[in-house]
Motif scaffolding. Structure first.
Motif, PDB file in Angstrom:
ATOM      1  N   LEU A 159      -8.676   6.107  25.397  1.00  0.00           N
ATOM      2  CA  LEU A 159      -7.909   5.019  24.787  1.00  0.00           C
ATOM      3  C   LEU A 159      -8.630   4.425  23.584  1.00  0.00           C
ATOM      4  O   LEU A 159      -7.998   4.083  22.585  1.00  0.00           O
ATOM      5  CB  LEU A 159      -7.616   3.929  25.816  1.00  0.00           C
ATOM      6  N   SER A 160      -9.934   4.302  23.661  1.00  0.00           N
ATOM      7  CA  SER A 160     -10.691   3.729  22.541  1.00  0.00           C
ATOM      8  C   SER A 160     -10.572   4.614  21.305  1.00  0.00           C
ATOM      9  O   SER A 160     -10.440   4.106  20.182  1.00  0.00           O
ATOM     10  CB  SER A 160     -12.158   3.527  22.921  1.00  0.00           C
ATOM     11  N   THR A 161     -10.573   5.920  21.487  1.00  0.00           N
ATOM     12  CA  THR A 161     -10.439   6.852  20.365  1.00  0.00           C
ATOM     13  C   THR A 161      -9.025   6.798  19.798  1.00  0.00           C
ATOM     14  O   THR A 161      -8.839   6.757  18.577  1.00  0.00           O
ATOM     15  CB  THR A 161     -10.769   8.287  20.817  1.00  0.00           C
ATOM     16  N   LEU A 162      -8.036   6.766  20.669  1.00  0.00           N
ATOM     17  CA  LEU A 162      -6.647   6.668  20.213  1.00  0.00           C
ATOM     18  C   LEU A 162      -6.420   5.358  19.475  1.00  0.00           C
ATOM     19  O   LEU A 162      -5.773   5.334  18.424  1.00  0.00           O
ATOM     20  CB  LEU A 162      -5.684   6.795  21.402  1.00  0.00           C
ATOM     21  N   ARG A 163      -6.974   4.275  19.997  1.00  0.00           N
ATOM     22  CA  ARG A 163      -6.839   2.964  19.344  1.00  0.00           C
ATOM     23  C   ARG A 163      -7.447   3.017  17.939  1.00  0.00           C
ATOM     24  O   ARG A 163      -6.845   2.556  16.972  1.00  0.00           O
ATOM     25  CB  ARG A 163      -7.512   1.872  20.170  1.00  0.00           C
ATOM     26  N   GLN A 164      -8.638   3.598  17.816  1.00  0.00           N
ATOM     27  CA  GLN A 164      -9.300   3.704  16.515  1.00  0.00           C
ATOM     28  C   GLN A 164      -8.484   4.569  15.556  1.00  0.00           C
ATOM     29  O   GLN A 164      -8.302   4.212  14.395  1.00  0.00           O
ATOM     30  CB  GLN A 164     -10.706   4.268  16.692  1.00  0.00           C
ATOM     31  N   TYR A 165      -7.991   5.697  16.029  1.00  0.00           N
ATOM     32  CA  TYR A 165      -7.163   6.600  15.221  1.00  0.00           C
ATOM     33  C   TYR A 165      -5.943   5.842  14.690  1.00  0.00           C
ATOM     34  O   TYR A 165      -5.634   5.886  13.499  1.00  0.00           O
ATOM     35  CB  TYR A 165      -6.739   7.793  16.081  1.00  0.00           C
ATOM     36  N   LEU A 166      -5.262   5.136  15.566  1.00  0.00           N
ATOM     37  CA  LEU A 166      -4.064   4.400  15.167  1.00  0.00           C
ATOM     38  C   LEU A 166      -4.389   3.258  14.212  1.00  0.00           C
ATOM     39  O   LEU A 166      -3.629   2.985  13.281  1.00  0.00           O
ATOM     40  CB  LEU A 166      -3.329   3.881  16.406  1.00  0.00           C
ATOM     41  N   GLN A 167      -5.510   2.580  14.420  1.00  0.00           N
ATOM     42  CA  GLN A 167      -5.904   1.495  13.525  1.00  0.00           C
ATOM     43  C   GLN A 167      -6.135   2.001  12.107  1.00  0.00           C
ATOM     44  O   GLN A 167      -5.794   1.322  11.140  1.00  0.00           O
ATOM     45  CB  GLN A 167      -7.138   0.774  14.060  1.00  0.00           C
ATOM     46  N   VAL A 168      -6.708   3.202  11.991  1.00  0.00           N
ATOM     47  CA  VAL A 168      -6.896   3.810  10.672  1.00  0.00           C
ATOM     48  C   VAL A 168      -5.542   3.977   9.980  1.00  0.00           C
ATOM     49  O   VAL A 168      -5.420   3.769   8.774  1.00  0.00           O
ATOM     50  CB  VAL A 168      -7.629   5.170  10.785  1.00  0.00           C
ATOM     51  N   LEU A 169      -4.525   4.301  10.747  1.00  0.00           N
ATOM     52  CA  LEU A 169      -3.176   4.487  10.193  1.00  0.00           C
ATOM     53  C   LEU A 169      -2.443   3.160   9.987  1.00  0.00           C
ATOM     54  O   LEU A 169      -1.330   3.145   9.478  1.00  0.00           O
ATOM     55  CB  LEU A 169      -2.352   5.381  11.126  1.00  0.00           C
ATOM     56  N   GLY A 170      -3.067   2.059  10.399  1.00  0.00           N
ATOM     57  CA  GLY A 170      -2.433   0.752  10.264  1.00  0.00           C
ATOM     58  C   GLY A 170      -1.519   0.413  11.422  1.00  0.00           C
ATOM     59  O   GLY A 170      -0.680  -0.483  11.327  1.00  0.00           O
ATOM     60  N   ALA A 171      -1.668   1.124  12.528  1.00  0.00           N
ATOM     61  CA  ALA A 171      -0.827   0.904  13.703  1.00  0.00           C
ATOM     62  C   ALA A 171      -1.656   0.296  14.830  1.00  0.00           C
ATOM     63  O   ALA A 171      -2.886   0.361  14.813  1.00  0.00           O
ATOM     64  CB  ALA A 171      -0.211   2.230  14.167  1.00  0.00           C
ATOM     65  N   ASN A 172      -0.980  -0.290  15.796  1.00  0.00           N
ATOM     66  CA  ASN A 172      -1.636  -0.853  16.973  1.00  0.00           C
ATOM     67  C   ASN A 172      -1.213  -0.078  18.214  1.00  0.00           C
ATOM     68  O   ASN A 172      -0.076   0.370  18.313  1.00  0.00           O
ATOM     69  CB  ASN A 172      -1.258  -2.325  17.162  1.00  0.00           C
ATOM     70  N   LEU A 173      -2.134   0.021  19.145  1.00  0.00           N
ATOM     71  CA  LEU A 173      -1.849   0.668  20.425  1.00  0.00           C
ATOM     72  C   LEU A 173      -1.376  -0.394  21.401  1.00  0.00           C
ATOM     73  O   LEU A 173      -2.043  -1.415  21.581  1.00  0.00           O
ATOM     74  CB  LEU A 173      -3.104   1.361  20.965  1.00  0.00           C
TER      75      LEU A 173
END
Length: 100
Positions: free
Chosen positions: A69-83
Motif C-alpha cells: 500500500l505504501s508503494t501504491l500510495r507513493q506511485y499515485l501521489q506522483v500522478l497527483g492522485a490519492n489512494l
C-alpha cells in the motif's frame, strides 16, 4: 473456428484455471496502472525519477497484482492522485480505512 475462452477453460484442470485467472488479474492490474499513468501524461521514467527508483522498477510495479500500500500510495501521489481504501459492510454501507 475459434472456441470461446469459457469453453477452453472448461477443458483445463481447476489448478490450471486458477493459474490463468491469477495471470489475467495481474495483466488487468498492469493495464489499469499503466493506463492511468499514460492518461495523466506521465512516462515511466518521470514516475521513477519522482519515486527515486529506476524505470524498470516502475515497469515491474505496474505489472504486479500484489503491491504494498505504501508503494501504491507513493506511485499515485506522483500522478497527483490519492489512494482511498474502503471497507464495504454486509449491509452495503462503506467505511473509509484511510481516514479521508
Amino acid at each position: 473456428m475459434a472456441k470461446p475462452i469459457s469453453e477452453l477453460m472448461d477443458t483445463l484442470s481447476l489448478e490450471d484455471q486458477a493459474i490463468i485467472e491469477a495471470k489475467a488479474s495481474d495483466m488487468i492490474t498492469a493495464i489499469r496502472l499503466a493506463h492511468l499513468r499514460k492518461k495523466l501524461g506521465f512516462t515511466q521514467a518521470q514516475v521513477a525519477d519522482a519515486m527515486h527508483i529506476k524505470q524498470p522498477t516502475v515497469a515491474q510495479l505496474e505489472k504486479r497484482a500484489d503491491i504494498q500500500l505504501s508503494t501504491l500510495r507513493q506511485y499515485l501521489q506522483v500522478l497527483g492522485a490519492n489512494l482511498e481504501i474502503n471497507a464495504t459492510l454486509p449491509d452495503g454501507s462503506r467505511i473509509s480505512l484511510t481516514g479521508q
